[in-house]
Design a protein around this motif. Structure first.
Motif, PDB file in Angstrom:
ATOM      1  N   MET A   1      12.095  -9.862 -13.183  1.00 53.63           N
ATOM      2  CA  MET A   1      12.788  -9.334 -12.017  1.00 53.63           C
ATOM      3  C   MET A   1      11.864  -9.423 -10.802  1.00 53.63           C
ATOM      4  O   MET A   1      10.697  -9.075 -10.893  1.00 53.63           O
ATOM      5  CB  MET A   1      13.172  -7.876 -12.291  1.00 53.63           C
ATOM      6  N   ARG A   2      12.399  -9.880  -9.711  1.00 52.14           N
ATOM      7  CA  ARG A   2      11.612 -10.029  -8.492  1.00 52.14           C
ATOM      8  C   ARG A   2      11.465  -8.712  -7.770  1.00 52.14           C
ATOM      9  O   ARG A   2      12.396  -7.925  -7.702  1.00 52.14           O
ATOM     10  CB  ARG A   2      12.314 -11.022  -7.564  1.00 52.14           C
ATOM     11  N   ALA A   3      10.291  -8.488  -7.231  1.00 54.14           N
ATOM     12  CA  ALA A   3      10.055  -7.260  -6.470  1.00 54.14           C
ATOM     13  C   ALA A   3      10.872  -7.301  -5.191  1.00 54.14           C
ATOM     14  O   ALA A   3      11.141  -8.370  -4.645  1.00 54.14           O
ATOM     15  CB  ALA A   3       8.567  -7.135  -6.141  1.00 54.14           C
ATOM     16  N   SER A   4      11.266  -6.129  -4.722  1.00 54.01           N
ATOM     17  CA  SER A   4      11.986  -6.062  -3.450  1.00 54.01           C
ATOM     18  C   SER A   4      11.067  -6.548  -2.339  1.00 54.01           C
ATOM     19  O   SER A   4       9.844  -6.565  -2.479  1.00 54.01           O
ATOM     20  CB  SER A   4      12.424  -4.624  -3.180  1.00 54.01           C
ATOM     21  N   LYS A   5      11.669  -6.950  -1.232  1.00 56.37           N
ATOM     22  CA  LYS A   5      10.872  -7.399  -0.077  1.00 56.37           C
ATOM     23  C   LYS A   5       9.927  -6.283   0.367  1.00 56.37           C
ATOM     24  O   LYS A   5       8.779  -6.526   0.705  1.00 56.37           O
ATOM     25  CB  LYS A   5      11.777  -7.822   1.082  1.00 56.37           C
ATOM     26  N   ARG A   6      10.433  -5.051   0.344  1.00 57.56           N
ATOM     27  CA  ARG A   6       9.617  -3.907   0.751  1.00 57.56           C
ATOM     28  C   ARG A   6       8.387  -3.793  -0.147  1.00 57.56           C
ATOM     29  O   ARG A   6       7.257  -3.655   0.315  1.00 57.56           O
ATOM     30  CB  ARG A   6      10.448  -2.629   0.698  1.00 57.56           C
ATOM     31  N   GLN A   7       8.618  -3.867  -1.468  1.00 59.36           N
ATOM     32  CA  GLN A   7       7.508  -3.743  -2.413  1.00 59.36           C
ATOM     33  C   GLN A   7       6.576  -4.940  -2.320  1.00 59.36           C
ATOM     34  O   GLN A   7       5.363  -4.811  -2.478  1.00 59.36           O
ATOM     35  CB  GLN A   7       8.024  -3.566  -3.841  1.00 59.36           C
ATOM     36  N   GLN A   8       7.129  -6.091  -2.034  1.00 65.15           N
ATOM     37  CA  GLN A   8       6.321  -7.294  -1.850  1.00 65.15           C
ATOM     38  C   GLN A   8       5.326  -7.090  -0.699  1.00 65.15           C
ATOM     39  O   GLN A   8       4.147  -7.437  -0.820  1.00 65.15           O
ATOM     40  CB  GLN A   8       7.279  -8.461  -1.530  1.00 65.15           C
ATOM     41  N   VAL A   9       5.799  -6.492   0.381  1.00 56.89           N
ATOM     42  CA  VAL A   9       4.935  -6.208   1.532  1.00 56.89           C
ATOM     43  C   VAL A   9       3.870  -5.186   1.148  1.00 56.89           C
ATOM     44  O   VAL A   9       2.684  -5.353   1.454  1.00 56.89           O
ATOM     45  CB  VAL A   9       5.760  -5.706   2.739  1.00 56.89           C
ATOM     46  N   VAL A  10       4.277  -4.125   0.459  1.00 58.05           N
ATOM     47  CA  VAL A  10       3.333  -3.070   0.061  1.00 58.05           C
ATOM     48  C   VAL A  10       2.265  -3.639  -0.882  1.00 58.05           C
ATOM     49  O   VAL A  10       1.073  -3.355  -0.709  1.00 58.05           O
ATOM     50  CB  VAL A  10       4.068  -1.879  -0.601  1.00 58.05           C
ATOM     51  N   ASP A  11       2.680  -4.438  -1.840  1.00 60.37           N
ATOM     52  CA  ASP A  11       1.718  -5.015  -2.788  1.00 60.37           C
ATOM     53  C   ASP A  11       0.710  -5.913  -2.081  1.00 60.37           C
ATOM     54  O   ASP A  11      -0.496  -5.843  -2.350  1.00 60.37           O
ATOM     55  CB  ASP A  11       2.444  -5.801  -3.884  1.00 60.37           C
ATOM     56  N   LYS A  12       1.184  -6.756  -1.182  1.00 57.97           N
ATOM     57  CA  LYS A  12       0.281  -7.654  -0.465  1.00 57.97           C
ATOM     58  C   LYS A  12      -0.630  -6.860   0.461  1.00 57.97           C
ATOM     59  O   LYS A  12      -1.830  -7.131   0.551  1.00 57.97           O
ATOM     60  CB  LYS A  12       1.082  -8.705   0.318  1.00 57.97           C
ATOM     61  N   ALA A  13      -0.077  -5.860   1.145  1.00 61.14           N
ATOM     62  CA  ALA A  13      -0.895  -5.021   2.035  1.00 61.14           C
ATOM     63  C   ALA A  13      -1.954  -4.280   1.232  1.00 61.14           C
ATOM     64  O   ALA A  13      -3.104  -4.176   1.666  1.00 61.14           O
ATOM     65  CB  ALA A  13      -0.009  -4.050   2.806  1.00 61.14           C
ATOM     66  N   THR A  14      -1.597  -3.787   0.065  1.00 63.41           N
ATOM     67  CA  THR A  14      -2.564  -3.095  -0.800  1.00 63.41           C
ATOM     68  C   THR A  14      -3.722  -4.022  -1.143  1.00 63.41           C
ATOM     69  O   THR A  14      -4.892  -3.639  -1.037  1.00 63.41           O
ATOM     70  CB  THR A  14      -1.885  -2.589  -2.094  1.00 63.41           C
ATOM     71  N   GLU A  15      -3.391  -5.229  -1.526  1.00 66.30           N
ATOM     72  CA  GLU A  15      -4.426  -6.215  -1.879  1.00 66.30           C
ATOM     73  C   GLU A  15      -5.327  -6.515  -0.673  1.00 66.30           C
ATOM     74  O   GLU A  15      -6.555  -6.494  -0.788  1.00 66.30           O
ATOM     75  CB  GLU A  15      -3.745  -7.499  -2.353  1.00 66.30           C
ATOM     76  N   LEU A  16      -4.723  -6.770   0.478  1.00 64.81           N
ATOM     77  CA  LEU A  16      -5.505  -7.117   1.671  1.00 64.81           C
ATOM     78  C   LEU A  16      -6.341  -5.938   2.165  1.00 64.81           C
ATOM     79  O   LEU A  16      -7.510  -6.107   2.525  1.00 64.81           O
ATOM     80  CB  LEU A  16      -4.586  -7.631   2.776  1.00 64.81           C
ATOM     81  N   PHE A  17      -5.752  -4.745   2.208  1.00 62.43           N
ATOM     82  CA  PHE A  17      -6.491  -3.567   2.660  1.00 62.43           C
ATOM     83  C   PHE A  17      -7.661  -3.278   1.715  1.00 62.43           C
ATOM     84  O   PHE A  17      -8.738  -2.876   2.147  1.00 62.43           O
ATOM     85  CB  PHE A  17      -5.585  -2.337   2.744  1.00 62.43           C
ATOM     86  N   ASP A  33       0.900 -13.617   4.467  1.00 61.14           N
ATOM     87  CA  ASP A  33       0.544 -13.629   3.040  1.00 61.14           C
ATOM     88  C   ASP A  33       1.658 -13.107   2.135  1.00 61.14           C
ATOM     89  O   ASP A  33       1.716 -13.471   0.962  1.00 61.14           O
ATOM     90  CB  ASP A  33      -0.738 -12.828   2.808  1.00 61.14           C
ATOM     91  N   SER A  34       2.506 -12.244   2.655  1.00 58.10           N
ATOM     92  CA  SER A  34       3.589 -11.702   1.813  1.00 58.10           C
ATOM     93  C   SER A  34       4.838 -12.574   1.864  1.00 58.10           C
ATOM     94  O   SER A  34       5.730 -12.427   1.038  1.00 58.10           O
ATOM     95  CB  SER A  34       3.923 -10.263   2.210  1.00 58.10           C
ATOM     96  N   GLY A  35       4.914 -13.478   2.850  1.00 57.86           N
ATOM     97  CA  GLY A  35       6.043 -14.390   2.934  1.00 57.86           C
ATOM     98  C   GLY A  35       7.339 -13.743   3.376  1.00 57.86           C
ATOM     99  O   GLY A  35       8.424 -14.210   3.029  1.00 57.86           O
ATOM    100  N   VAL A  36       7.239 -12.658   4.134  1.00 55.50           N
ATOM    101  CA  VAL A  36       8.448 -12.022   4.658  1.00 55.50           C
ATOM    102  C   VAL A  36       8.504 -12.227   6.170  1.00 55.50           C
ATOM    103  O   VAL A  36       7.490 -12.515   6.810  1.00 55.50           O
ATOM    104  CB  VAL A  36       8.512 -10.509   4.342  1.00 55.50           C
ATOM    105  N   ALA A  37       9.678 -12.043   6.719  1.00 56.21           N
ATOM    106  CA  ALA A  37       9.855 -12.165   8.163  1.00 56.21           C
ATOM    107  C   ALA A  37       9.356 -10.887   8.846  1.00 56.21           C
ATOM    108  O   ALA A  37       9.386  -9.801   8.260  1.00 56.21           O
ATOM    109  CB  ALA A  37      11.327 -12.391   8.495  1.00 56.21           C
ATOM    110  N   ARG A  38       8.907 -11.036  10.065  1.00 53.99           N
ATOM    111  CA  ARG A  38       8.444  -9.882  10.855  1.00 53.99           C
ATOM    112  C   ARG A  38       9.530  -8.800  10.894  1.00 53.99           C
ATOM    113  O   ARG A  38       9.256  -7.621  10.740  1.00 53.99           O
ATOM    114  CB  ARG A  38       8.091 -10.350  12.274  1.00 53.99           C
ATOM    115  N   MET A  39      10.780  -9.222  11.098  1.00 62.30           N
ATOM    116  CA  MET A  39      11.886  -8.270  11.183  1.00 62.30           C
ATOM    117  C   MET A  39      12.033  -7.488   9.870  1.00 62.30           C
ATOM    118  O   MET A  39      12.336  -6.301   9.875  1.00 62.30           O
ATOM    119  CB  MET A  39      13.181  -9.011  11.517  1.00 62.30           C
ATOM    120  N   THR A  40      11.801  -8.161   8.747  1.00 60.12           N
ATOM    121  CA  THR A  40      11.894  -7.497   7.440  1.00 60.12           C
ATOM    122  C   THR A  40      10.839  -6.402   7.334  1.00 60.12           C
ATOM    123  O   THR A  40      11.131  -5.280   6.898  1.00 60.12           O
ATOM    124  CB  THR A  40      11.710  -8.525   6.304  1.00 60.12           C
ATOM    125  N   LEU A  41       9.625  -6.733   7.731  1.00 61.14           N
ATOM    126  CA  LEU A  41       8.553  -5.735   7.666  1.00 61.14           C
ATOM    127  C   LEU A  41       8.907  -4.521   8.523  1.00 61.14           C
ATOM    128  O   LEU A  41       8.815  -3.381   8.067  1.00 61.14           O
ATOM    129  CB  LEU A  41       7.227  -6.332   8.121  1.00 61.14           C
TER     130      LEU A  41
END
Length: 193
Positions: A1-17, A33-41
């Motif tokens: 199952m694919r992570a939600s866009k929201r969780q995708q952002v959180v996971d990538k931010a966690t890694e980068l931070f 790095d998370s591959g989401v659109a600015r508007m999505t974030l």
């Protein structure tokens, strides 16, 4: 199952931070790095980076508390329960994603005067100290237990820094050995059951 866009952002931010710190990592880096659109974030984190940092810390808080709790609950002896916390840290130090403590990083970068971020870092420390103190109350007077719990947290902090600086997960073992040396005299004075 694919992570939600929201969780995708959180996971990538966690890694980068974790790897680079909160201030050096900008929104554009997270978006790229998370591959989401600015508007999505911004749809998920209307307050921007500050809201994202808070969510990263909240998720990290709940993950650690739940994970450590499983280790602790597997033990019945109070001293072994405290040791299980140190063992959790040792295991964490060996993971590929280990890059130090996000809570300590948050306090270092934001200080305590920015509660939107620092409140979670402080809550984590308070929870850990209170938790260890409650466990130790089974083998020593409450005041002594809570004092030792505070020392345990300082030793865990030091072990985390040591593990990050030198890539040495045995820092958690050495920290536990210091706690053990403090607890053994107390344990020896307990009346036989």
């Amino acid at each position: 199952m694919r992570a939600s866009k929201r969780q995708q952002v959180v996971d990538k931010a966690t890694e980068l931070f974790s790897k680079h710190g909160f201030h050096p990592v900008g929104i554009d880096w997270i978006i790229d790095d998370s591959g989401v659109a600015r508007m999505t974030l911004y749809r998920h984190f209307q307050g921007g980076k500050d809201d994202l940092i808070r969510e990263v810390l909240e998720q990290r808080y709940h993950y650690i508390i739940d994970s450590v709790s499983q280790n602790v609950q597997a033990q019945s002896d109070p001293i072994e329960r405290v040791k299980a916390i140190f063992d959790w840290y040792k295991s964490w130090f060996t993971t590929p994603e280990f890059a130090g403590c996000l809570f300590e990083r948050a306090l270092a970068e934001f200080g305590t005067s920015y509660p939107k971020v620092s409140e979670i870092a402080i809550r984590y420390r308070e929870k850990m100290v209170a938790w260890i103190g409650e466990i130790l109350e089974d083998v020593m007077p409450p005041a002594q237990a809570h004092h030792l719990a505070s020392v345990c947290m300082m030793l865990l902090d030091g072990a985390t820094v040591d593990a990050r600086a030198f890539g040495d997960p045995s820092a958690a073992t050495r920290a536990w050995q210091a706690v053990e040396a403090l607890v053994l005299p107390t344990r020896a004075s307990e009346p036989a059951a």
